[in-house]
Every structure is written in C-alpha cells, then in structure tokens.
Design a protein around this motif. Structure first.
Motif, short mmCIF file in Angstrom:
data_model
loop_
_atom_site.label_atom_id
_atom_site.label_comp_id
_atom_site.label_asym_id
_atom_site.label_seq_id
_atom_site.Cartn_x
_atom_site.Cartn_y
_atom_site.Cartn_z
N ALA A 217 0.83 -1.20 0.00
CA ALA A 217 0.00 0.00 0.00
C ALA A 217 0.87 1.25 0.00
CB ALA A 217 -0.94 -0.01 1.20
N LYS A 218 1.98 1.20 0.74
CA LYS A 218 2.92 2.33 0.74
C LYS A 218 3.53 2.53 -0.64
CE LYS A 218 4.41 2.57 5.58
NZ LYS A 218 5.57 2.53 6.49
N GLU A 219 3.81 1.43 -1.33
CA GLU A 219 4.36 1.53 -2.69
C GLU A 219 3.35 2.20 -3.63
OE1 GLU A 219 5.55 -2.39 -3.82
OE2 GLU A 219 7.25 -2.44 -2.44
N ASP A 220 2.06 1.90 -3.45
CA ASP A 220 1.02 2.57 -4.24
C ASP A 220 1.05 4.09 -3.98
OD1 ASP A 220 -0.02 0.35 -5.52
OD2 ASP A 220 -1.76 0.14 -4.20
N ILE A 221 1.17 4.47 -2.71
CA ILE A 221 1.18 5.89 -2.35
C ILE A 221 2.41 6.58 -2.93
CG2 ILE A 221 1.30 7.54 -0.44
CD1 ILE A 221 -1.43 6.20 -0.77
N MET A 222 3.56 5.92 -2.85
CA MET A 222 4.78 6.51 -3.41
C MET A 222 4.65 6.69 -4.92
SD MET A 222 7.74 4.56 -1.17
CE MET A 222 9.08 5.45 -1.97
N ALA A 223 4.04 5.71 -5.58
CA ALA A 223 3.82 5.82 -7.03
C ALA A 223 2.86 6.96 -7.35
CB ALA A 223 3.28 4.50 -7.57
N LEU A 224 1.85 7.15 -6.50
CA LEU A 224 0.92 8.26 -6.70
C LEU A 224 1.64 9.59 -6.49
CD1 LEU A 224 -1.85 9.45 -7.21
CD2 LEU A 224 -2.44 8.98 -4.82
N GLY A 225 2.56 9.65 -5.53
CA GLY A 225 3.35 10.86 -5.32
C GLY A 225 4.18 11.21 -6.54
N LYS A 226 4.77 10.19 -7.17
CA LYS A 226 5.55 10.42 -8.39
C LYS A 226 4.66 10.86 -9.54
CE LYS A 226 9.32 7.32 -7.14
NZ LYS A 226 10.05 6.06 -7.45
N LEU A 227 3.45 10.29 -9.60
CA LEU A 227 2.50 10.71 -10.63
C LEU A 227 2.08 12.16 -10.41
CD1 LEU A 227 0.63 10.30 -13.01
CD2 LEU A 227 -0.95 9.07 -11.50
#
Length: 299
Positions: free
Chosen positions: A208-218
């Motif tokens: 779930a944290k990886e999803d959030i980090m990917a959203l931050g990059k997006l």
C-alpha cells in the motif's frame, strides 16, 4: 453470460502487455466498450492469474473512480474482459500538454489527484493494492459541464493486472467464481494460520505504501509535465504552492509514508477537496460518501 456475439467490432485500439485492446459496441444497447483479449494458452501461470484476478476485481470493485467491467468470457483460447469505454488517459493528456507547452494549474493537478486518491483509498480499504499506479493506468471519461470549465474528465482507475488481494477469503473468491479451483497457490490462503495472516497484513502495508509513493511520483509528473520516473521528485514553487511541494515530499520520501486514509485527512488535501466541491468539479455526494466510509471504518 456474455459472449463475443453480443458485441460488434469497431477497431483495434492497441496493446496492453500481451493483451489486445479493441473497441466494440454492444449490439443491443449500442454503447461503446473496450474488450481486452489475451490468449491464455501462451502466457505464464503468473500472468494468467493476473488476468483472472483483474477481471474479478473490475466486476466487483464498485466505485465512481474505478473502471467497471460488465463481464468476461472465453472465446476459444482467448479470455476477454469487457470494460466501460473511456475517452483518454492521463498519460495522453500529459503528453499533449507537454507538446503544447500548456502546463497544468494547481487546480487541475489537485482535481486529478483527489479522484485517484479516492479510488486508491477505496481499494486499500478492501485490502487490495494496485501495484501499477502511473499515468497510463488512469483512464479519463468526459462528462458534460455547465460551468464553462475545461476540466471535463472523470478519473477511472484501470490496469489491475498487478493488483494483489490481501484478504484470505477474497483471494479465493475469483478462483472459485471462474472455476479454476486447481490453483492451490490462492486457495491455500483459506487455511492460513494466525502468523501467516499477520505476515500478510505486513505485506499489505508495504504494498500500500508503494502505491502511495507511485501516486506521489505521478503527482510530480503532472506538475513537471514528465512521464518518466524521477529519483528525487521536486516541483518549482514559483508555479505551485509550497503545500503541494510538501505533499509530494511526504508521499515519496520513506520510511514514513502516509496511508491513503491519512492523506485524505491532511488539511491541505481537505482544503482542496472543499474548493473542488465548491467549483462543482467533484460531486459533493461522492465526497460525503467517501467521508462516511472512512467514519464507518473508524467506528
């Protein structure tokens, strides 16, 4: 059960990995649909399982910001997943803005971000992670606006091939439903021990944290008009607020990555949600529904 005979072929759209994406119309309703078709006899077991889980999720995840599938079926060796038609994706919009040198405003950035966050918060509450948050995974659907605005796209999160289910019961459901119960790698989770379930929850939090980090990059991609992965995402605060820059830093700098639920509670995000509702860019009922879901989880 749907079959390919219920649809009329229009044109081939392109490829998504090993899947062909084609545009069809429903012969009865005349509505447009995408059909993602993959030859299941030539792909690996891992990819086959990903296709099946994605198909299951798109039929059962009911949220205005998640793509919907009215059904799926086999046609020979090909497994076809029918999804709702969408007009574009965020990748194409970013590319077009880059070519035209027309950067997003902070209002536009937060308009897209909030909708993606709604979708991500919803699937995380279901103990599901996406695993592929990027501009190509964010479909956009036009809607009519009477406010004279150019912000006419509703986000539809798509591409769940890499999604993972971290609820023991839910992990078995798609396999049982699609009658391939021989896949013991999934069904064995019904018999998990307490220790195994605890390990699963730890893995869920990590993913779930990886999803959030990917959203931050997006989020940074939208601000910088870049679609490549950035090692250290930063934005120019001459054009965007310090609050938005801080939000990106918070989402992309481990180890303390907030959850989707925590992001929705941040004053900066809540202020923008209120602005978007006031400008009628997001539905007030949708915001209230999301807040009610969060409250029920707390209770």
């Amino acid at each position: 059960m749907s079959t390919i005979r219920a649809y009329k072929f229009v044109e081939k759209i392109g490829m998504d990995g090993n899947s062909e994406i084609m545009l069809y119309t429903d012969k009865k309703t005349k509505q447009k649909h995408f059909i993602k078709q993959i030859n299941m006899s030539v792909v690996s077991d891992v990819e086959r399982l990903g296709v099946i889980i994605e198909s299951y999720l798109l039929k059962h995840l009911l949220h205005p910001n998640v793509i919907c599938s009215p059904g799926s079926f086999y046609h020979g060796n090909n497994y076809s997943t029918v999804t709702d038609y969408t007009d574009s994706d965020l990748y194409s919009v970013i590319q077009a803005r880059t070519i035209s040198k027309d950067p997003f405003t902070e209002l536009e950035v937060m308009y897209y971000f909030v909708q993606i966050l709604f979708a991500l918060s919803y699937i995380h509450e279901q103990k599901i992670t996406h695993g592929n948050i990027c501009s190509q995974s964010v479909n956009l659907n036009k809607f009519q606006s009477n406010e004279g605005q150019k912000y006419k796209y509703q986000v539809k999160l798509d591409r769940f091939q890499m999604a993972q289910i971290f609820s023991p019961q839910k992990m078995a459901d798609p396999i049982v439903e699609l009658s391939i119960a021989e896949d013991f790698r999934v069904l064995k989770h019904k018999l998990m021990t307490g220790e195994q379930k605890e390990k699963m929850q730890m893995e869920f939090k990590l993913k779930a944290k990886e999803d959030i980090m990917a959203l931050g990059k997006l989020l940074c991609d939208m601000c910088t008009l870049q679609t490549e992965q950035l090692d250290k995402p930063h934005i120019d605060t001459k054009w965007f607020s310090q609050g938005l820059s801080d939000l990106i830093d918070e989402m992309t700098q481990p180890p303390f990555i907030p959850s989707a639920k925590e992001l929705l509670e941040l004053p900066f995000v809540k202020d923008w949600m209120a602005i978007l509702v006031q400008k009628k860019m997001i539905d007030k009922e949708q915001l209230e529904t999301n807040e009610n879901e969060q409250t029920q989880k707390q209770d």
